[in-house]
Scaffold this motif. Structure first.
Motif, PDB file in Angstrom:
ATOM      1  N   LEU A  24       0.965  -1.294   0.054  1.00 36.33           N
ATOM      2  CA  LEU A  24      -0.018  -0.113  -0.125  1.00 36.33           C
ATOM      3  C   LEU A  24       0.944   1.156  -0.141  1.00 36.33           C
ATOM      4  O   LEU A  24       0.538   2.323  -0.885  1.00 36.33           O
ATOM      5  N   ASP A  25       1.870   1.256   0.849  1.00 40.12           N
ATOM      6  CA  ASP A  25       2.562   2.733   1.187  1.00 40.12           C
ATOM      7  C   ASP A  25       3.809   2.667   0.171  1.00 40.12           C
ATOM      8  O   ASP A  25       4.375   3.883  -0.094  1.00 40.12           O
ATOM      9  N   PHE A  26       4.331   1.581  -0.238  1.00 42.87           N
ATOM     10  CA  PHE A  26       5.740   1.669  -0.865  1.00 42.87           C
ATOM     11  C   PHE A  26       5.492   0.447  -2.269  1.00 42.87           C
ATOM     12  O   PHE A  26       6.363  -0.581  -1.967  1.00 42.87           O
ATOM     13  N   PRO A  27       4.538   0.719  -2.911  1.00 39.24           N
ATOM     14  CA  PRO A  27       4.580  -0.248  -4.083  1.00 39.24           C
ATOM     15  C   PRO A  27       5.618  -0.305  -4.978  1.00 39.24           C
ATOM     16  O   PRO A  27       5.803  -1.434  -5.642  1.00 39.24           O
ATOM     17  N   GLU A  28       6.531   0.575  -5.326  1.00 41.35           N
ATOM     18  CA  GLU A  28       7.816   0.667  -6.068  1.00 41.35           C
ATOM     19  C   GLU A  28       8.764  -0.242  -5.399  1.00 41.35           C
ATOM     20  O   GLU A  28       9.762  -0.919  -6.260  1.00 41.35           O
ATOM     21  N   VAL A  29       8.767  -0.640  -4.086  1.00 40.71           N
ATOM     22  CA  VAL A  29       9.859  -1.394  -3.516  1.00 40.71           C
ATOM     23  C   VAL A  29       9.256  -2.770  -3.232  1.00 40.71           C
ATOM     24  O   VAL A  29       9.924  -3.935  -2.539  1.00 40.71           O
ATOM     25  N   TYR A  30       7.903  -3.037  -3.359  1.00 37.50           N
ATOM     26  CA  TYR A  30       7.142  -4.335  -2.919  1.00 37.50           C
ATOM     27  C   TYR A  30       7.593  -5.468  -3.533  1.00 37.50           C
ATOM     28  O   TYR A  30       8.061  -6.435  -2.814  1.00 37.50           O
ATOM     29  N   GLN A  31       7.994  -5.475  -4.956  1.00 36.60           N
ATOM     30  CA  GLN A  31       8.429  -6.613  -5.439  1.00 36.60           C
ATOM     31  C   GLN A  31       9.781  -7.122  -5.139  1.00 36.60           C
ATOM     32  O   GLN A  31       9.919  -8.336  -5.030  1.00 36.60           O
ATOM     33  N   LYS A  32      10.670  -6.170  -4.731  1.00 39.79           N
ATOM     34  CA  LYS A  32      12.232  -6.738  -4.476  1.00 39.79           C
ATOM     35  C   LYS A  32      12.180  -7.537  -2.944  1.00 39.79           C
ATOM     36  O   LYS A  32      12.821  -8.390  -2.801  1.00 39.79           O
ATOM     37  N   TRP A  33      11.170  -7.033  -1.971  1.00 34.27           N
ATOM     38  CA  TRP A  33      11.163  -7.613  -0.830  1.00 34.27           C
ATOM     39  C   TRP A  33      10.433  -8.978  -1.024  1.00 34.27           C
ATOM     40  O   TRP A  33      10.559  -9.989  -0.289  1.00 34.27           O
ATOM     41  N   GLN A  34       9.528  -9.102  -1.952  1.00 34.33           N
ATOM     42  CA  GLN A  34       8.720 -10.228  -1.996  1.00 34.33           C
ATOM     43  C   GLN A  34       9.668 -11.307  -2.765  1.00 34.33           C
ATOM     44  O   GLN A  34       9.679 -12.531  -2.347  1.00 34.33           O
ATOM     45  N   ASN A  35      10.443 -10.796  -3.592  1.00 39.66           N
ATOM     46  CA  ASN A  35      11.427 -11.746  -4.377  1.00 39.66           C
ATOM     47  C   ASN A  35      12.461 -12.117  -3.225  1.00 39.66           C
ATOM     48  O   ASN A  35      12.995 -13.448  -3.215  1.00 39.66           O
ATOM     49  N   TYR A  36      12.871 -11.409  -2.244  1.00 37.96           N
ATOM     50  CA  TYR A  36      13.741 -11.733  -1.088  1.00 37.96           C
ATOM     51  C   TYR A  36      12.927 -12.959  -0.237  1.00 37.96           C
ATOM     52  O   TYR A  36      13.699 -13.752  -0.089  1.00 37.96           O
ATOM     53  N   LEU A  37      11.449 -12.884  -0.245  1.00 39.82           N
ATOM     54  CA  LEU A  37      11.073 -13.704   0.854  1.00 39.82           C
ATOM     55  C   LEU A  37      11.060 -15.110  -0.040  1.00 39.82           C
ATOM     56  O   LEU A  37      11.138 -16.408   0.506  1.00 39.82           O
ATOM     57  N   ASN A  38      10.785 -14.935  -1.319  1.00 34.70           N
ATOM     58  CA  ASN A  38      10.768 -16.123  -2.146  1.00 34.70           C
ATOM     59  C   ASN A  38      12.022 -16.979  -2.098  1.00 34.70           C
ATOM     60  O   ASN A  38      12.113 -18.293  -2.201  1.00 34.70           O
ATOM     61  N   ALA A  39      12.951 -16.187  -1.988  1.00 33.53           N
ATOM     62  CA  ALA A  39      14.296 -16.783  -2.269  1.00 33.53           C
ATOM     63  C   ALA A  39      14.920 -17.244  -0.750  1.00 33.53           C
ATOM     64  O   ALA A  39      16.217 -17.930  -0.553  1.00 33.53           O
ATOM     65  N   LYS A  87      21.621 -11.471   1.769  1.00 33.70           N
ATOM     66  CA  LYS A  87      21.688 -10.312   2.134  1.00 33.70           C
ATOM     67  C   LYS A  87      20.388  -9.476   2.070  1.00 33.70           C
ATOM     68  O   LYS A  87      19.680  -9.658   1.041  1.00 33.70           O
ATOM     69  N   LEU A  88      19.978  -8.447   2.896  1.00 30.48           N
ATOM     70  CA  LEU A  88      18.862  -7.869   2.664  1.00 30.48           C
ATOM     71  C   LEU A  88      18.855  -6.764   1.503  1.00 30.48           C
ATOM     72  O   LEU A  88      20.104  -6.564   1.236  1.00 30.48           O
ATOM     73  N   PRO A  89      17.876  -6.520   0.854  1.00 29.91           N
ATOM     74  CA  PRO A  89      17.727  -5.784  -0.358  1.00 29.91           C
ATOM     75  C   PRO A  89      18.406  -4.469   0.055  1.00 29.91           C
ATOM     76  O   PRO A  89      18.204  -3.817   1.209  1.00 29.91           O
ATOM     77  N   GLU A  90      18.853  -3.654  -1.005  1.00 29.81           N
ATOM     78  CA  GLU A  90      19.491  -2.302  -0.774  1.00 29.81           C
ATOM     79  C   GLU A  90      18.187  -1.229  -0.464  1.00 29.81           C
ATOM     80  O   GLU A  90      17.213  -1.564  -1.386  1.00 29.81           O
TER      81      GLU A  90
END
Length: 373
Positions: free
Chosen positions: A129-144, A153-156
């Motif tokens: 809702l608040d940061f849709p532009e970074v949602y996908q990279k954190w979703q990819n982090y969870l998937n991996a 390593k955490l996303p930049e």
């Protein structure tokens, strides 16, 4: 009658005294016997001045150039492996030396991983809702994210707002706490830093190993070094990269070494400088005692003779016309058995071996070996 006898005895005594006196006088006038002159046979040598390589003797024992004292940073039971942890055992680089039971700590790591995963999963709706532009990279982090592997390593962080949001949820602190636990978990396995051999083992399988306890020693047997102390007089002669001849105590084996390091300071107590000699040979073992001959300065127009040929007043015996004489010399270097001399003209005949009771003016003749018939 008595008077006649006494007179005869007196005449006889006088005659005897006369002959006795005559014999004594004759004995004094006899010529003294002529003694034969004793000519001593000696070993000689002819002086041929040239370049003399001065060799500095030194000695020491070998130690492995690469050695590791094995200590434990964690506590646990020493688990049995495929290879016994015993002195003389060889290990390849990266092979496990010791494995400690880490089941309890492994459970803590898994729990911390689960907490990090749940923390990130809990903020995903807010990120959408608040940061849709970074949602996908954190979703990819969870998937991996894999609980059976180390945490990635955490996303930049793309913006300051994102950084505040993620940090405020405690995700960054959870991540570093997890990495700390993972790092400590790796200490339950001690691996060989290089290919080598175990020289000391202080624990056995099943032993409770405590943090800070010494477990053994591990060395690389392919290269050794020898520490030698040289007098400060020869400090300027030591050169890194210089080849050194090494021998065992029986003088039956010879090895080649190289000066790898020279200490930059002189020991105040002994006034010596320390040099380190590298040597490689499959027949060498740690602790072997060797003697080294380090190449020093080359003296020109000099000759090397036995030390016992040099007299106390820095003279040597020479031979002139079959008679011993002395000649002053300048000694420039002393070893245990030899001395390097300067000042003897070429062609001078001098003694090769000392002569007991020699003195200037003694008649001598050179020793000549008889030809075999």
């Amino acid at each position: 009658m008595r008077k006649i006898i006494l007179s005869l005895l007196g005449v006889l005594l006088i005659i005897a005294s006369f002959f006795l006196a005559k014999s004594l006088i004759d004995s004094k006038n006899k010529p003294k016997p002529v003694l034969d002159k004793v000519i001593k046979t000696v070993f000689i040598d002819t002086v041929k001045n040239g370049d003399v390589q001065i060799k500095i003797p030194a000695n020491g024992s070998l130690v492995a150039k690469r050695r590791v004292e094995i200590y434990s940073e964690v506590q646990g039971i020493f688990k049995a492996g495929n290879v016994l942890f015993k002195p003389g055992q060889k290990y390849n680089a990266g092979a496990p030396l010791i494995r400690l039971d880490a089941s309890e700590h492994h459970a803590s790591v898994q729990s911390s991983k689960s907490n990090l995963y749940n923390s990130i999963a809990a903020i995903m709706p807010d990120l959408r809702l608040d940061f849709p532009e970074v949602y996908q990279k954190w979703q990819n982090y969870l998937n991996a994210f894999d609980l059976n592997k180390t945490a990635p390593k955490l996303p930049e962080m793309a913006s300051e707002k994102e950084n505040y949001f993620i940090t405020g949820r405690g995700i960054v602190s959870n991540y570093y706490n997890l990495k700390n636990l993972e790092q400590r978990l790796s200490k339950y396995v001690i691996s060989a830093p290089f290919s080598g051999i175990l020289t000391e083992a202080l624990v056995t399988e099943g032993t409770l190993v405590r943090s800070g306890q010494k477990l053994g020693e591990f060395i690389d047997p392919s290269e050794y070094e020898m520490e030698v102390s040289i007098s400060k007089t020869y400090a300027n002669l030591l050169k890194v990269g210089e080849t050194v001849e090494l021998k065992n105590l029986n003088k039956t084996e010879t090895y080649q070494g190289i000066i790898s390091r020279v200490n930059g300071s002189i020991d105040k107590t002994t006034q010596t400088i320390t040099a380190y000699i590298d040597v490689k040979d499959p027949n060498l073992k740690e602790g072997i005692y060797l003697e080294a001959n380090i190449n020093g300065k080359t003296e020109q127009d000099a000759i090397e003779v036995d030390r016992n040929l040099l007299l106390e007043d820095q003279q040597v015996f020479i031979i002139k016309d079959g008679v011993l004489d002395t000649m002053p010399v300048t000694p420039v270097y002393f070893s245990e058995t030899k001395v390097v001399l300067k000042g003897l003209p070429n062609g001078t005949i001098l003694l090769k071996k000392p002569v007991p009771g020699a003195y200037a003016g003694m008649l001598v003749k050179p020793f000549e070996a008889k030809a075999n018939l």
